[in-house]
Design a protein around this motif. Structure first.
Motif, short mmCIF file in Angstrom:
data_model
loop_
_atom_site.label_atom_id
_atom_site.label_comp_id
_atom_site.label_asym_id
_atom_site.label_seq_id
_atom_site.Cartn_x
_atom_site.Cartn_y
_atom_site.Cartn_z
N UNK A 1 44.11 97.08 26.79
CA UNK A 1 42.71 97.57 27.08
C UNK A 1 41.85 97.24 26.15
N UNK A 2 41.88 96.13 25.60
CA UNK A 2 40.67 95.56 24.34
C UNK A 2 39.46 95.69 24.80
N UNK A 3 38.48 96.16 23.83
CA UNK A 3 37.04 96.24 24.17
C UNK A 3 36.75 94.93 24.81
N UNK A 4 37.20 93.68 24.48
CA UNK A 4 36.76 92.53 25.33
C UNK A 4 38.01 91.96 25.66
N UNK A 5 38.44 91.65 27.02
CA UNK A 5 39.60 91.05 27.37
C UNK A 5 39.24 89.73 27.72
N UNK A 6 39.77 88.54 27.29
CA UNK A 6 39.23 87.32 27.58
C UNK A 6 40.23 86.72 28.63
N UNK A 7 39.46 86.27 29.70
CA UNK A 7 40.03 85.67 30.88
C UNK A 7 39.34 84.26 31.21
N UNK A 8 39.68 83.63 32.11
CA UNK A 8 38.86 82.59 32.88
C UNK A 8 39.62 81.19 32.71
N UNK A 9 38.85 80.20 32.99
CA UNK A 9 39.60 78.88 33.02
C UNK A 9 38.91 77.83 32.11
N UNK B 1 28.42 82.82 40.40
CA UNK B 1 27.77 83.89 41.10
C UNK B 1 28.38 85.29 41.40
N UNK B 2 29.73 85.26 41.05
CA UNK B 2 30.57 86.53 41.69
C UNK B 2 31.00 87.34 40.40
N UNK B 3 30.51 87.21 39.39
CA UNK B 3 30.63 87.85 38.06
C UNK B 3 31.86 88.21 37.79
N UNK B 4 32.85 87.28 38.04
CA UNK B 4 34.32 87.33 37.23
C UNK B 4 34.13 86.37 35.99
N UNK B 5 34.64 86.91 34.75
CA UNK B 5 34.49 86.14 33.58
C UNK B 5 35.03 84.98 33.67
N UNK B 6 34.67 83.92 33.04
CA UNK B 6 34.91 82.54 33.07
C UNK B 6 35.43 82.05 31.66
N UNK B 7 36.52 81.24 31.46
CA UNK B 7 36.91 80.88 30.18
C UNK B 7 36.12 79.70 30.06
N UNK C 1 45.15 81.51 37.57
CA UNK C 1 44.52 82.16 38.34
C UNK C 1 43.08 82.05 38.02
N UNK C 2 42.88 81.96 36.68
CA UNK C 2 41.36 81.89 36.27
C UNK C 2 40.91 80.36 36.42
N UNK C 3 41.67 79.38 36.55
CA UNK C 3 41.23 78.06 36.75
C UNK C 3 40.75 78.06 38.10
N UNK C 4 41.61 78.67 39.39
CA UNK C 4 41.26 78.76 40.84
C UNK C 4 39.83 79.66 40.77
#
Length: 525
Positions: A140-148, A250-256, A238-241
């Protein structure tokens, strides 16, 4: 898209009142000195239908899954339950399967590190408990990095293996395989570290300065242990997808921005955002959000999760810790203290903007792939998961219902670490379990039931404190009093998200069309 039966939205909302009332004042919460819980991780073994051994990381506040064929998901029927036999195709390399291929931990000496932020704790009306999660990708880091992002391959392109490269360089790991973060360290010849943002089971998250673009970014650095390296590949997939299907976000999911392998550590780079919603609540003394902010959050979250479900993805770990504010900017306003005539007003922070990002897809699961028995953080876990009936898209809808109530009250809806107590609290909030769902639960978990399909609560061994806390749990209508049209619509939406039977629970896509979102909620504090 075949998901699960979509119930018609029959609004039970009373439309006769047009009176708009301000957010009801929040009474001063009495801090109870209840149980102190320590939640830790453990690894349990599961066997799929074909006899393949899998290891799954679960939290120890629930009994570990039995070593038997797990309840799984039927892709065509949608709602996964024990009475829908599992169907498996070719073995899928999921996080659970990758965990079974763990290799020996690589250890090395430590050097000076940046101080680690204080561990995040969840309030239990004054008590603290750690809010950890099964199968976490970065804690539960303050910023969790995910994305593609784009990177040519996992290993170095010069033919030197990661282990050989690490051996030729100064030690960079601690004894648990975490990357040792030091100020002004250069990562991947591009990113200069600024500070440590947080640490979890799967790695650390740091703030860094991009020497190429001049921007600040967040980097999740996975532990240099093979099972976590393998698991991180699932998250990247998952993040690449997500980025491929929503390049404009447009759907507010974090991007790498990109990912790469740095000294045997998989690193995932994303934009630097604000704090998580839970941290904002905590710093705001768990004061509820204004109702117009709740509506904005609800619309964004339902849209993000509907996008995931359209891609046949289930997040499985929705909670305030995994929702980041894009900006932390806020103003402070005085709030009168209820019940105290001459008491000075307390201060409450009001966000300037409500833009958010959904993060941490390390536990996300494709509908057609292997489903572990236990998912979700305890406070947001759906009843079908507790009862071992299998799970699918509806478990995300249930978690969202819990989150929206928490936004309204400021505190978690279900604060418990015991399965039977949790189910008893659900009946206090949501009403008695439907007969059909109760029968299915009794077949799967007979130890929780009596006289067929009635919840066996309280057990003789239940403590006085446990009984007291269940009795003190309020019904949903008491938590969200239908005092005006806004609350009546909000109550109806939350009620549909918190239905026991997942086959009857509203889908997140249908929830976006609920009349609640057609109301213009006035600005409040």
């Amino acid at each position: 898209m075949p998901q699960y039966p979509r119930p018609s939205i029959t609004s039970a909302v009373n439309r006769h009142s047009n009176v708009v009332l301000p957010t009801p004042p929040v009474a001063t919460r009495k801090r109870k000195r209840g149980h102190q819980y320590t939640v830790s991780y453990s690894e349990v073994q599961e066997f799929d239908q074909e006899g393949r051994l899998r290891e799954v990381i679960v939290i120890d506040d629930t009994p570990p899954p039995p070593t038997a064929s797990p309840a799984t998901t039927n892709h065509t029927a949608g709602y996964s339950a024990s009475y829908q036999p599992p169907q498996y195709s070719a073995p899928i390399r999921t996080r659970a399967r990758a965990a079974a291929e763990a290799q020996a931990m690589s250890s090395s000496t430590s050097s000076t590190t940046l101080p680690l932020p204080a561990p995040k704790k969840r309030k239990r009306e004054g008590d603290v408990e750690t809010g950890t999660i099964a199968k976490k990708a970065a804690g539960n880091a303050q910023l969790t990095v995910t994305g593609a992002g784009a990177s040519s391959q996992w290993n170095n392109t010069n033919g030197v293996t990661s282990a050989e490269q690490t051996a030729a360089q100064p030690a960079c790991d601690d004894k648990e395989g975490h990357y040792i973060v030091t100020p002004d360290d250069i990562i991947h010849k591009r990113y200069r570290t600024v500070r440590l943002l947080g640490q979890g089971t799967f790695g650390k998250v740091v703030e860094a300065f991009d020497l190429k673009t001049g921007n600040r970014v967040a980097i999740k650095i996975i532990r240099a242990i093979q099972k976590y390296r393998d698991a991180s590949k699932i998250e990247v997939r998952v993040l690449q997808r997500l980025k491929e299907r929503d390049p404009m976000n447009r759907h507010n999911c974090i991007h790498l921005l990109e990912w790469f392998d740095h000294r045997n550590h998989i690193c995932l780079v994303s934009e630097l955002l604000g704090m998580c919603v839970y941290d904002f609540l905590k710093e705001n003394e768990f004061a509820p959000f204004p109702r117009h902010h709740i509506q904005a959050f609800a619309r964004q979250l339902l849209g993000s999760v509907a996008f995931l479900h359209d891609l046949h993805l289930i997040h499985t770990d929705l909670k305030p810790e995994n929702i980041l504010l894009v900006h932390n900017d806020s103003r402070t306003v005085p709030i009168p203290t209820p019940g105290k005539r001459n008491a000075p007003p307390r201060l409450k922070r009001i966000l300037e903007t409500t833009d958010i990002r959904l993060i941490d897809f390390g536990s996300a699961t494709f509908q057609e792939e292997y489903h572990s028995n236990v998912v979700s953080t305890r406070h947001y876990r759906a009843p079908e998961i507790i009862l071992g009936l299998g799970w699918s898209y509806p478990c995300d809808a249930f978690s969202l219902g819990c989150i929206l109530v928490e936004f309204y009250t400021g505190i978690a809806l279900f604060q418990t670490h015991d399965n039977l107590e949790h189910l008893a609290m659900m009946e206090m909030v949501m009403g008695k379990m439907p007969e059909r769902f109760g029968r299915a639960g009794a077949r799967s978990k007979p130890e929780y039931f009596k006289e067929g399909n009635k919840l066996d609560w309280p057990k003789p061994k239940a403590t006085k404190q446990s009984k007291k806390e269940v009795r003190a749990t309020r019904s949903l209508q008491e938590i969200i009093p239908p005092t005006d049209i806004i609350n009546r619509h909000f109550l109806d939406l939350v009620h549909k998200l918190l239905i026991f039977d997942p086959a009857q629970r509203i889908t997140v896509r249908d929830a976006l069309n609920h009349p609640y979102f057609a109301i213009a909620v006035p600005l409040e504090i």
